[in-house]
Design a protein around this motif. Structure first.
Motif, PDB file in Angstrom:
ATOM      1  N   PRO A   1     148.509  60.335  84.976  1.00 23.34           N
ATOM      2  CA  PRO A   1     147.713  61.292  85.747  1.00 23.34           C
ATOM      3  C   PRO A   1     146.442  61.717  85.017  1.00 23.34           C
ATOM      4  CG  PRO A   1     149.862  62.205  85.157  1.00 23.34           C
ATOM      5  CD  PRO A   1     149.860  60.789  84.713  1.00 23.34           C
ATOM      6  N   GLU A   2     145.391  61.920  85.802  1.00 26.29           N
ATOM      7  CA  GLU A   2     144.099  62.324  85.248  1.00 26.29           C
ATOM      8  C   GLU A   2     144.144  63.774  84.751  1.00 26.29           C
ATOM      9  OE1 GLU A   2     141.148  60.603  85.262  1.00 26.29           O
ATOM     10  OE2 GLU A   2     142.070  58.773  86.026  1.00 26.29           O
ATOM     11  N   THR A   3     144.922  64.590  85.475  1.00 28.62           N
ATOM     12  CA  THR A   3     144.937  66.018  85.192  1.00 28.62           C
ATOM     13  C   THR A   3     145.789  66.329  83.962  1.00 28.62           C
ATOM     14  OG1 THR A   3     146.589  65.942  86.931  1.00 28.62           O
ATOM     15  CG2 THR A   3     144.533  67.002  87.470  1.00 28.62           C
ATOM     16  N   THR A   4     145.455  67.423  83.264  1.00 37.00           N
ATOM     17  CA  THR A   4     146.304  67.856  82.149  1.00 37.00           C
ATOM     18  C   THR A   4     147.575  68.481  82.699  1.00 37.00           C
ATOM     19  OG1 THR A   4     144.832  69.755  82.104  1.00 37.00           O
ATOM     20  CG2 THR A   4     144.803  68.291  80.181  1.00 37.00           C
ATOM     21  N   LEU A   5     148.672  68.273  82.000  1.00 29.40           N
ATOM     22  CA  LEU A   5     149.960  68.775  82.468  1.00 29.40           C
ATOM     23  C   LEU A   5     150.335  70.085  81.788  1.00 29.40           C
ATOM     24  CD1 LEU A   5     152.050  65.480  82.576  1.00 29.40           C
ATOM     25  CD2 LEU A   5     150.377  66.355  84.189  1.00 29.40           C
ATOM     26  N   GLU A   6     149.666  70.386  80.685  1.00 29.89           N
ATOM     27  CA  GLU A   6     150.006  71.557  79.887  1.00 29.89           C
ATOM     28  C   GLU A   6     149.936  72.840  80.716  1.00 29.89           C
ATOM     29  OE1 GLU A   6     147.958  71.678  76.132  1.00 29.89           O
ATOM     30  OE2 GLU A   6     148.620  73.742  75.783  1.00 29.89           O
ATOM     31  N   GLY A   7     151.037  73.615  80.668  1.00 32.43           N
ATOM     32  CA  GLY A   7     151.079  74.913  81.344  1.00 32.43           C
ATOM     33  C   GLY A   7     151.291  74.834  82.846  1.00 32.43           C
ATOM     34  N   LYS A   8     151.509  73.619  83.390  1.00 35.23           N
ATOM     35  CA  LYS A   8     151.651  73.496  84.840  1.00 35.23           C
ATOM     36  C   LYS A   8     153.103  73.320  85.278  1.00 35.23           C
ATOM     37  CE  LYS A   8     147.083  71.853  85.808  1.00 35.23           C
ATOM     38  NZ  LYS A   8     146.242  70.678  85.862  1.00 35.23           N
ATOM     39  N   ASP A   9     153.367  73.694  86.524  1.00 33.73           N
ATOM     40  CA  ASP A   9     154.670  73.420  87.131  1.00 33.73           C
ATOM     41  C   ASP A   9     154.614  72.026  87.746  1.00 33.73           C
ATOM     42  OD1 ASP A   9     156.150  75.878  86.689  1.00 33.73           O
ATOM     43  OD2 ASP A   9     154.707  76.824  88.037  1.00 33.73           O
ATOM     44  N   ILE A  10     155.368  71.126  87.152  1.00 30.45           N
ATOM     45  CA  ILE A  10     155.321  69.720  87.570  1.00 30.45           C
ATOM     46  C   ILE A  10     156.565  69.375  88.380  1.00 30.45           C
ATOM     47  CG2 ILE A  10     155.139  67.315  86.801  1.00 30.45           C
ATOM     48  CD1 ILE A  10     152.858  68.896  85.682  1.00 30.45           C
ATOM     49  N   LEU A  11     156.341  68.750  89.528  1.00 29.65           N
ATOM     50  CA  LEU A  11     157.453  68.222  90.314  1.00 29.65           C
ATOM     51  C   LEU A  11     157.293  66.705  90.381  1.00 29.65           C
ATOM     52  CD1 LEU A  11     159.926  68.945  92.077  1.00 29.65           C
ATOM     53  CD2 LEU A  11     158.389  68.922  94.045  1.00 29.65           C
ATOM     54  N   LEU A  12     158.207  66.015  89.731  1.00 29.59           N
ATOM     55  CA  LEU A  12     158.152  64.554  89.687  1.00 29.59           C
ATOM     56  C   LEU A  12     158.936  63.998  90.875  1.00 29.59           C
ATOM     57  CD1 LEU A  12     157.330  61.996  88.115  1.00 29.59           C
ATOM     58  CD2 LEU A  12     159.381  62.288  86.714  1.00 29.59           C
ATOM     59  N   VAL A  13     158.260  63.236  91.728  1.00 30.19           N
ATOM     60  CA  VAL A  13     158.891  62.750  92.964  1.00 30.19           C
ATOM     61  C   VAL A  13     159.182  61.254  92.858  1.00 30.19           C
ATOM     62  CG1 VAL A  13     158.609  62.470  95.453  1.00 30.19           C
ATOM     63  CG2 VAL A  13     157.760  64.531  94.337  1.00 30.19           C
ATOM     64  N   GLU A  14     160.462  60.931  93.041  1.00 33.51           N
ATOM     65  CA  GLU A  14     160.942  59.552  92.877  1.00 33.51           C
ATOM     66  C   GLU A  14     161.647  59.118  94.160  1.00 33.51           C
ATOM     67  OE1 GLU A  14     161.025  56.762  91.657  1.00 33.51           O
ATOM     68  OE2 GLU A  14     162.547  56.409  90.116  1.00 33.51           O
ATOM     69  N   ASP A  15     161.638  57.828  94.452  1.00 30.12           N
ATOM     70  CA  ASP A  15     162.312  57.349  95.661  1.00 30.12           C
ATOM     71  C   ASP A  15     163.832  57.370  95.511  1.00 30.12           C
ATOM     72  OD1 ASP A  15     162.302  55.251  93.818  1.00 30.12           O
ATOM     73  OD2 ASP A  15     161.554  53.743  95.216  1.00 30.12           O
ATOM     74  N   ILE A  16     164.338  56.755  94.440  1.00 32.81           N
ATOM     75  CA  ILE A  16     165.790  56.614  94.318  1.00 32.81           C
ATOM     76  C   ILE A  16     166.206  56.600  92.850  1.00 32.81           C
ATOM     77  CG2 ILE A  16     165.613  54.072  94.462  1.00 32.81           C
ATOM     78  CD1 ILE A  16     168.319  54.154  96.041  1.00 32.81           C
ATOM     79  N   ILE A  17     167.308  57.279  92.571  1.00 30.69           N
ATOM     80  CA  ILE A  17     167.868  57.267  91.213  1.00 30.69           C
ATOM     81  C   ILE A  17     169.062  56.322  91.210  1.00 30.69           C
ATOM     82  CG2 ILE A  17     168.951  58.613  89.387  1.00 30.69           C
ATOM     83  CD1 ILE A  17     167.496  61.089  90.497  1.00 30.69           C
ATOM     84  N   ASP A  18     168.961  55.286  90.394  1.00 29.62           N
ATOM     85  CA  ASP A  18     170.034  54.298  90.275  1.00 29.62           C
ATOM     86  C   ASP A  18     170.690  54.499  88.916  1.00 29.62           C
ATOM     87  OD1 ASP A  18     171.653  52.094  90.363  1.00 29.62           O
ATOM     88  OD2 ASP A  18     170.076  50.631  90.709  1.00 29.62           O
TER      89      ASP A  18
ATOM     90  N   ALA B   1     157.458  65.522  79.206  1.00 31.06           N
ATOM     91  CA  ALA B   1     157.895  66.746  78.517  1.00 31.06           C
ATOM     92  C   ALA B   1     157.052  67.038  77.275  1.00 31.06           C
ATOM     93  CB  ALA B   1     159.373  66.646  78.149  1.00 31.06           C
ATOM     94  N   VAL B   2     156.625  65.991  76.562  1.00 33.15           N
ATOM     95  CA  VAL B   2     155.843  66.217  75.339  1.00 33.15           C
ATOM     96  C   VAL B   2     154.457  66.782  75.638  1.00 33.15           C
ATOM     97  CG1 VAL B   2     157.053  64.449  74.005  1.00 33.15           C
ATOM     98  CG2 VAL B   2     154.965  63.843  75.229  1.00 33.15           C
ATOM     99  N   ARG B   3     154.052  66.740  76.903  1.00 24.80           N
ATOM    100  CA  ARG B   3     152.740  67.306  77.248  1.00 24.80           C
ATOM    101  C   ARG B   3     152.820  68.786  77.596  1.00 24.80           C
ATOM    102  NH1 ARG B   3     150.301  62.258  80.661  1.00 24.80           N
ATOM    103  NH2 ARG B   3     151.076  60.667  79.257  1.00 24.80           N
ATOM    104  N   GLN B   4     153.970  69.368  77.325  1.00 25.18           N
ATOM    105  CA  GLN B   4     154.183  70.818  77.426  1.00 25.18           C
ATOM    106  C   GLN B   4     153.814  71.441  78.763  1.00 25.18           C
ATOM    107  OE1 GLN B   4     152.012  71.767  73.813  1.00 25.18           O
ATOM    108  NE2 GLN B   4     153.969  71.915  72.745  1.00 25.18           N
ATOM    109  N   PRO B   5     154.373  70.913  79.865  1.00 26.29           N
ATOM    110  CA  PRO B   5     154.200  71.605  81.141  1.00 26.29           C
ATOM    111  C   PRO B   5     154.968  72.923  81.110  1.00 26.29           C
ATOM    112  CG  PRO B   5     155.753  69.805  81.405  1.00 26.29           C
ATOM    113  CD  PRO B   5     155.221  69.708  80.003  1.00 26.29           C
TER     114      PRO B   5
END
Ligand code: IMP
Ligand code: MG
Length: 181
Positions: A93-110, A123-127
């Protein structure tokens, strides 16, 4: 058997697992859950391409909060039907993740490998917070080291296509989710 669908070009799907109205109703409910979970909004919704593209576009229209959308591109399966565990990030992603509420959207968990690797990377980008929303969960994930907070459906233990999910890049455009014969 499913009636011949001109989208399938003569190939067959075994059965429809989730039809259009069922998906739409559940996506609306997920949107409500997410809306309630983030009262302040200002979410960064990160769609994992390509599989989440249809789900993501339907989902964000059901989240009644201010939000931004970006994407992650990871490669894992190649053309195989089995997870290799080799997850590579091809677009960040172009945007910085630090300090943000991130929702990671995936199609399917196998197996859960893809999400675990990506969550480690994010996680290491400290959202401020980091949560998973997956449309489908096979409930066999032995490699998922994170909790999947928002889940659409428990998936049958079959190979599924449609509504963004592919087999060797085919079938993504089906408006329903079917199991492959
Ligand atoms: P995992 O890393 O084993 O959890 O696999 C997750 C990824 O594999 C998903 O993002 C999908 O792209 C792909 N995948 C897993 N199961 C299926 C399936 O039944 N149909 C299509 N793609 C799948
Ligand atoms: Mg795929």
């Amino acid at each position: 058997m499913v009636d011949p669908d001109p989208r399938l070009l003569g190939r067959k799907v075994a059965r429809i697992a989730f039809d259009e109205p069922t998906i739409a109703a559940r996506v609306k409910e997920l949107g409500d859950e997410i809306t309630n979970a983030y009262p302040d909004g200002n979410l960064l919704v990160l769609g994992l391409l390509k599989g989440s593209f249809i789900f993501l576009s339907d989902l964000v229209r059901q989240i009644v909060r201010p939000l931004q959308v970006d994407f992650l591109v990871a490669a894992s399966y190649g053309e195989s039907m089995v997870s290799s565990g080799n997850v590579r990030l091809l677009y960040d992603p172009e945007t910085t993740l630090e300090g943000k509420d991130i929702l990671l959207v995936e199609d399917i968990i196998d197996s859960g490998r893809t999400l675990s690797v990506l969550m480690d990377l994010l996680a290491v980008r400290q959202p401020k917070s980091l949560a998973i929303c997956a449309l489908l969960h096979k409930r066999i994930a032995t490699h998922l080291r994170y909790d999947a907070r928002f889940i659409g459906f428990d998936a049958p233990h079959e190979f599924l296509v449609g509504y963004g999910l592919d087999h060797a890049e085919d079938f993504r455009h089906l408006p329903y989710i079917a199991s492959l014969e």
